[in-house]
Motif scaffolding. Structure first.
Motif, PDB file in Angstrom:
ATOM      1  N   GLU A  82      10.374   0.164  -8.330  1.00 54.35           N
ATOM      2  CA  GLU A  82      10.529   0.262  -9.774  1.00 54.35           C
ATOM      3  C   GLU A  82       9.857  -0.915 -10.470  1.00 54.35           C
ATOM      4  O   GLU A  82       9.207  -0.748 -11.513  1.00 54.35           O
ATOM      5  CB  GLU A  82      12.018   0.303 -10.147  1.00 54.35           C
ATOM      6  N   ALA A  83      10.005  -2.109  -9.908  1.00 53.45           N
ATOM      7  CA  ALA A  83       9.388  -3.290 -10.508  1.00 53.45           C
ATOM      8  C   ALA A  83       7.866  -3.202 -10.441  1.00 53.45           C
ATOM      9  O   ALA A  83       7.163  -3.576 -11.384  1.00 53.45           O
ATOM     10  CB  ALA A  83       9.877  -4.557  -9.797  1.00 53.45           C
ATOM     11  N   LEU A  84       7.349  -2.696  -9.337  1.00 47.41           N
ATOM     12  CA  LEU A  84       5.904  -2.547  -9.195  1.00 47.41           C
ATOM     13  C   LEU A  84       5.367  -1.527 -10.189  1.00 47.41           C
ATOM     14  O   LEU A  84       4.324  -1.744 -10.821  1.00 47.41           O
ATOM     15  CB  LEU A  84       5.553  -2.130  -7.767  1.00 47.41           C
ATOM     16  N   ALA A  85       6.070  -0.412 -10.331  1.00 45.30           N
ATOM     17  CA  ALA A  85       5.631   0.619 -11.263  1.00 45.30           C
ATOM     18  C   ALA A  85       5.569   0.081 -12.689  1.00 45.30           C
ATOM     19  O   ALA A  85       4.615   0.337 -13.433  1.00 45.30           O
ATOM     20  CB  ALA A  85       6.564   1.829 -11.193  1.00 45.30           C
ATOM     21  N   ASP A  86       6.585  -0.687 -13.073  1.00 50.24           N
ATOM     22  CA  ASP A  86       6.609  -1.273 -14.411  1.00 50.24           C
ATOM     23  C   ASP A  86       5.467  -2.257 -14.598  1.00 50.24           C
ATOM     24  O   ASP A  86       4.781  -2.262 -15.629  1.00 50.24           O
ATOM     25  CB  ASP A  86       7.950  -1.967 -14.646  1.00 50.24           C
TER      26      ASP A  86
ATOM     27  N   ALA B 267       0.839  -1.207   0.000  1.00 47.68           N
ATOM     28  CA  ALA B 267       0.000   0.000   0.000  1.00 47.68           C
ATOM     29  C   ALA B 267       0.872   1.254   0.000  1.00 47.68           C
ATOM     30  O   ALA B 267       0.570   2.241  -0.693  1.00 47.68           O
ATOM     31  CB  ALA B 267      -0.939  -0.010   1.198  1.00 47.68           C
ATOM     32  N   ARG B 268       1.963   1.226   0.763  1.00 49.01           N
ATOM     33  CA  ARG B 268       2.874   2.380   0.799  1.00 49.01           C
ATOM     34  C   ARG B 268       3.515   2.603  -0.563  1.00 49.01           C
ATOM     35  O   ARG B 268       3.672   3.741  -1.013  1.00 49.01           O
ATOM     36  CB  ARG B 268       3.950   2.192   1.864  1.00 49.01           C
ATOM     37  N   LEU B 269       3.907   1.503  -1.224  1.00 45.39           N
ATOM     38  CA  LEU B 269       4.526   1.620  -2.542  1.00 45.39           C
ATOM     39  C   LEU B 269       3.538   2.204  -3.549  1.00 45.39           C
ATOM     40  O   LEU B 269       3.890   3.069  -4.356  1.00 45.39           O
ATOM     41  CB  LEU B 269       5.011   0.246  -3.022  1.00 45.39           C
ATOM     42  N   VAL B 270       2.296   1.730  -3.498  1.00 46.19           N
ATOM     43  CA  VAL B 270       1.274   2.229  -4.424  1.00 46.19           C
ATOM     44  C   VAL B 270       1.028   3.715  -4.194  1.00 46.19           C
ATOM     45  O   VAL B 270       0.884   4.494  -5.138  1.00 46.19           O
ATOM     46  CB  VAL B 270      -0.034   1.427  -4.279  1.00 46.19           C
ATOM     47  N   ASP B 271       0.981   4.123  -2.909  1.00 41.40           N
ATOM     48  CA  ASP B 271       0.723   5.518  -2.575  1.00 41.40           C
ATOM     49  C   ASP B 271       1.789   6.459  -3.138  1.00 41.40           C
ATOM     50  O   ASP B 271       1.533   7.643  -3.351  1.00 41.40           O
ATOM     51  CB  ASP B 271       0.637   5.699  -1.058  1.00 41.40           C
TER      52      ASP B 271
ATOM     53  N   LEU C 171       3.150   6.144  -6.054  1.00 40.89           N
ATOM     54  CA  LEU C 171       3.092   6.134  -7.516  1.00 40.89           C
ATOM     55  C   LEU C 171       1.880   6.927  -8.003  1.00 40.89           C
ATOM     56  O   LEU C 171       0.781   6.746  -7.500  1.00 40.89           O
ATOM     57  CB  LEU C 171       3.005   4.690  -8.029  1.00 40.89           C
ATOM     58  N   ASP C 172       2.085   7.792  -8.959  1.00 38.99           N
ATOM     59  CA  ASP C 172       0.992   8.579  -9.510  1.00 38.99           C
ATOM     60  C   ASP C 172       0.101   7.705 -10.394  1.00 38.99           C
ATOM     61  O   ASP C 172       0.582   6.827 -11.113  1.00 38.99           O
ATOM     62  CB  ASP C 172       1.534   9.740 -10.346  1.00 38.99           C
ATOM     63  N   GLY C 173      -1.193   7.969 -10.341  1.00 40.92           N
ATOM     64  CA  GLY C 173      -2.118   7.282 -11.227  1.00 40.92           C
ATOM     65  C   GLY C 173      -2.742   6.023 -10.668  1.00 40.92           C
ATOM     66  O   GLY C 173      -3.473   5.329 -11.372  1.00 40.92           O
ATOM     67  N   TYR C 174      -2.465   5.725  -9.392  1.00 41.65           N
ATOM     68  CA  TYR C 174      -3.009   4.514  -8.767  1.00 41.65           C
ATOM     69  C   TYR C 174      -3.475   4.831  -7.350  1.00 41.65           C
ATOM     70  O   TYR C 174      -2.918   5.696  -6.682  1.00 41.65           O
ATOM     71  CB  TYR C 174      -1.952   3.401  -8.711  1.00 41.65           C
ATOM     72  N   ARG C 175      -4.492   4.085  -6.898  1.00 45.32           N
ATOM     73  CA  ARG C 175      -4.897   4.194  -5.501  1.00 45.32           C
ATOM     74  C   ARG C 175      -5.418   2.853  -5.011  1.00 45.32           C
ATOM     75  O   ARG C 175      -6.019   2.089  -5.784  1.00 45.32           O
ATOM     76  CB  ARG C 175      -5.953   5.274  -5.321  1.00 45.32           C
ATOM     77  N   VAL C 176      -5.156   2.555  -3.762  1.00 47.00           N
ATOM     78  CA  VAL C 176      -5.628   1.311  -3.159  1.00 47.00           C
ATOM     79  C   VAL C 176      -7.104   1.469  -2.806  1.00 47.00           C
ATOM     80  O   VAL C 176      -7.484   2.387  -2.086  1.00 47.00           O
ATOM     81  CB  VAL C 176      -4.814   0.962  -1.891  1.00 47.00           C
ATOM     82  N   CYS C 177      -7.939   0.575  -3.331  1.00 48.77           N
ATOM     83  CA  CYS C 177      -9.372   0.650  -3.055  1.00 48.77           C
ATOM     84  C   CYS C 177      -9.808  -0.343  -1.995  1.00 48.77           C
ATOM     85  O   CYS C 177     -10.944  -0.288  -1.509  1.00 48.77           O
ATOM     86  CB  CYS C 177     -10.176   0.429  -4.336  1.00 48.77           C
ATOM     87  N   GLY C 178      -8.910  -1.282  -1.613  1.00 51.69           N
ATOM     88  CA  GLY C 178      -9.279  -2.247  -0.589  1.00 51.69           C
ATOM     89  C   GLY C 178      -8.187  -3.283  -0.370  1.00 51.69           C
ATOM     90  O   GLY C 178      -7.200  -3.341  -1.107  1.00 51.69           O
ATOM     91  N   GLU C 179      -8.381  -4.093   0.688  1.00 56.98           N
ATOM     92  CA  GLU C 179      -7.439  -5.152   1.023  1.00 56.98           C
ATOM     93  C   GLU C 179      -8.213  -6.409   1.409  1.00 56.98           C
ATOM     94  O   GLU C 179      -9.370  -6.337   1.821  1.00 56.98           O
ATOM     95  CB  GLU C 179      -6.523  -4.736   2.185  1.00 56.98           C
ATOM     96  N   SER C 180      -7.557  -7.564   1.268  1.00 61.95           N
ATOM     97  CA  SER C 180      -8.148  -8.829   1.696  1.00 61.95           C
ATOM     98  C   SER C 180      -7.040  -9.761   2.171  1.00 61.95           C
ATOM     99  O   SER C 180      -5.886  -9.614   1.760  1.00 61.95           O
ATOM    100  CB  SER C 180      -8.941  -9.476   0.561  1.00 61.95           C
TER     101      SER C 180
END
Length: 248
Positions: free
Chosen positions: A112-116, A23-27, A29-38
């Motif tokens: 970087e790997a997540l962004a790609d 979630a921290r990594l996603v936050d 990065l521009d253009g993405y947001r966490v909508c939930g977790e499971s």
């Protein structure tokens, strides 16, 4: 969802710390947001149905239903989220691509790997997204392409070939040419029965193939029915092309 809206991401992992880190990594990065977790497979399926995420960051080893089972069930949906596996185990990679995962990342996941991976997942989903956005106009036999003029609908049956050049792809069809930012891989994955890969830079419309030719040096070419066009077949793809075009 409009082009300016962020991609919605669901994080599925049985370890809270792993979910927090992603979630921290996603936050960041521009253009993405966490909508939930499971935290397990069954909860993930419920969350996908409720939240309709664009992309799913999915662990493989989870209690109960594991990530592979989740991916198989999601593949039956009309508009499933793109799946990026995030796991500590590298031996599931082949299975991951059998369920059409967009990417396979090993923990600890690097930014970087997540962004790609997110970028690739988003591009794959755009083919489905555009089809949904113009469903009232387009049918399953049409490709919706965003151009500077707006949405252009191209009959799949009219596509002669698609050719990659630098950073764009030109679709050659019976009405002319259309430049798109779809990649050849995206088009190939979306329309595997209509478009055949014959070269790293070329897809060809199967219904327009007149003949597969071979010269004295052993090089293959595809001859199209229209325009007296001949396209080179790379050695890498020659076997697959011959098998696809062989009778029976």
């Amino acid at each position: 969802m409009t082009a300016s809206d962020p991609q919605r991401i669901l994080i599925a992992d049985d370890e809270p710390l792993a979910r927090e880190r992603l979630a921290r990594l996603v936050d960041r990065l521009d253009g993405y947001r966490v909508c939930g977790e499971s935290g397990d497979g069954h909860a993930t399926l419920r969350a996908v149905a409720e939240l309709e995420p664009d992309i799913l960051l999915l662990d493989i080893r989870m209690p109960g239903m594991d990530g592979m089972e989740v991916a198989e069930k999601l593949s039956a949906l009309t508009h499933p989220p793109a799946i990026i596996f995030c796991t500590a185990y590298d031996h599931y990679a082949i299975n991951a691509f059998e369920v059409q995962a967009a990417a396979y990342l090993l923990k600890p996941v690097r930014r970087e790997a997540l962004a790609d991976a997110l970028g690739r997942a988003g591009r794959i989903n755009r083919v489905q997204l555009q089809a949904l956005q113009v469903r009232s106009e387009a049918s399953e036999d049409q490709l919706a392409v965003r151009t500077h003029r707006g949405t252009e609908l191209i009959e799949l049956a009219a596509i002669l070939y698609c050719e990659a050049d630098q950073k764009c792809v030109t679709i050659h069809h019976s009405q002319g040419e259309t430049v798109t930012d779809f990649t050849l891989k995206e088009l190939e994955q979306a329309y595997p029965e209509q478009l055949l890969r014959i070269h790293r830079q070329t897809l060809v419309g199967v219904r327009h193939i007149q003949a597969l030719l071979r010269d004295d040096d052993g090089h293959y070419r595809i001859r199209l029915r229209q325009q007296d066009t001949e396209l080179p077949v790379s050695r890498r793809h020659a076997t697959a092309v011959r098998q696809k075009l062989s009778p029976g």
